[in-house]
Design a protein around this motif. Structure first.
Motif, short mmCIF file in Angstrom:
data_model
loop_
_atom_site.label_atom_id
_atom_site.label_comp_id
_atom_site.label_asym_id
_atom_site.label_seq_id
_atom_site.Cartn_x
_atom_site.Cartn_y
_atom_site.Cartn_z
N ASP A 1 0.79 -1.23 0.00
CA ASP A 1 0.00 0.00 0.00
C ASP A 1 0.83 1.29 0.00
O ASP A 1 0.27 2.37 -0.16
CB ASP A 1 -0.97 0.01 1.19
N PHE A 2 2.13 1.19 0.19
CA PHE A 2 2.99 2.37 0.13
C PHE A 2 4.03 2.16 -0.97
O PHE A 2 4.64 1.09 -1.03
CB PHE A 2 3.69 2.61 1.46
N LEU B 1 9.25 5.74 1.86
CA LEU B 1 9.08 5.85 3.31
C LEU B 1 10.01 6.89 3.91
O LEU B 1 9.62 7.63 4.83
CB LEU B 1 9.29 4.49 3.98
N TYR B 2 11.22 6.98 3.41
CA TYR B 2 12.17 7.95 3.98
C TYR B 2 11.68 9.37 3.73
O TYR B 2 11.89 10.28 4.55
CB TYR B 2 13.58 7.75 3.41
N LEU C 1 5.23 5.27 7.70
CA LEU C 1 3.92 4.83 7.23
C LEU C 1 2.88 5.93 7.49
O LEU C 1 1.99 5.80 8.33
CB LEU C 1 3.51 3.52 7.91
N THR C 2 3.02 6.99 6.74
CA THR C 2 2.18 8.17 6.95
C THR C 2 1.76 8.78 5.61
O THR C 2 2.30 8.43 4.56
CB THR C 2 2.94 9.24 7.75
N VAL D 1 -3.28 8.40 1.06
CA VAL D 1 -4.51 9.08 0.66
C VAL D 1 -5.75 8.40 1.23
O VAL D 1 -6.81 9.02 1.34
CB VAL D 1 -4.62 9.18 -0.87
N GLU D 2 -5.64 7.14 1.60
CA GLU D 2 -6.76 6.41 2.18
C GLU D 2 -6.62 6.40 3.71
O GLU D 2 -5.51 6.45 4.22
CB GLU D 2 -6.79 4.97 1.66
N PRO D 3 -7.74 6.32 4.45
CA PRO D 3 -7.66 6.28 5.91
C PRO D 3 -6.84 5.08 6.39
O PRO D 3 -7.13 3.95 6.04
CB PRO D 3 -9.12 6.17 6.34
#
Length: 254
Positions: free
Chosen positions: A73-74, A79-80, A172-173, A176-178
């Motif tokens: 999902d990412f 991530l960095y 993990l931020t 676009v989705e909750p």
């Protein structure tokens, strides 16, 4: 690195850390000496000694894009960037405390995030940290809603020798989705503190005017989703959300 606890003007009165000096040292130190792999991380995370740009070497945490584990999902290698974006947003808000974090174009394993190491008590975390400022946790909860944090574990809340609470691990931020997953749910149903609301309204205006530069770290869609969360949280009737299922709490929780 210049004395990071100098009496220079600082963005947060709870700590004497000179954020701008720390950012400059993280960006400009030419020598990153690898000291070892930090165990327990799902991605390649390394302890490094940075030197060469200032009289005194200092310790930092290096998270190269090449060490990121693939996720469904990412996007791989992003991530960095999210670590840096979370730091920049916290600096703009004035809360919560996130260690100075920069994107390094070069490092022992290539491009990645470099974050100042906080000298913290390894046995102290969210579940056993006695905070003299109760509002700290409500602002952490607000911050996690804004950045759509999918992994707020108790062990991501550190305390230094001065009693300051620092937040780490923001890879993990900004999805676009909750995706909100956290151990901090005690504010569910409560309203935002007025001081947090004022800061958020100010930063939302700055984001709309592109005065806070996040486009190098987040996609256009992710920035638009971030603005949408600001707008929802600033609505008069908004309340902190409640967990929706067992998935709402990360595992392991610490």
């Amino acid at each position: 690195m210049p004395d990071p606890y100098s009496e220079a003007p600082r963005p947060d009165q709870r700590t004497r850390l000179d954020f701008e000096a720390a950012e400059a040292a993280l960006l400009n130190s030419p020598d990153l000496q690898m000291l070892g792999l930090l165990m327990g991380s799902s991605n390649g995370t390394f302890l490094v000694r940075a030197s060469g740009a200032s009289p005194d070497p200092f310790l930092a945490v290096y998270k190269p894009a090449s060490g990121e584990s693939p996720l469904w999902d990412f996007p791989t290698g992003s991530l960095y960037k999210r670590e840096v974006a979370a730091y920049r947003l916290s600096r703009a808000l004035g809360w919560p405390l996130v260690p100075p974090t920069v994107a390094r174009p070069q490092g022992p394993h290539g491009v990645g995030a470099l974050q100042l190491l906080i000298d913290a008590d390894p046995d102290t975390h969210y579940f056993n940290l006695i905070d003299p400022e109760p509002q700290t946790w409500s602002t952490v909860a607000a911050f996690d809603f804004l950045i759509n944090n999918a992994d707020r574990k108790a062990g991501h809340c550190l305390t230094d020798a001065q009693g300051n609470c620092w937040l780490i691990d923001h890879g993990l931020t900004f999805h676009v989705e909750p995706k909100l997953r956290t151990v901090i749910w005690e504010f569910s149903g409560q309203a935002l503190p007025d001081t947090a609301r004022d800061d958020m309204a100010r930063v939302a205006r700055q984001l709309r005017r592109s005065e806070i530069e996040l486009s190098d770290f987040l996609s256009k869609e992710e920035i638009e989703a971030l603005l949408g969360r600001f707008e929802r949280a600033l609505a008069p009737d908004w309340r902190f959300p409640a967990p929706t299922s067992g998935w709402s709490v990360p595992w392991p929780p610490v």
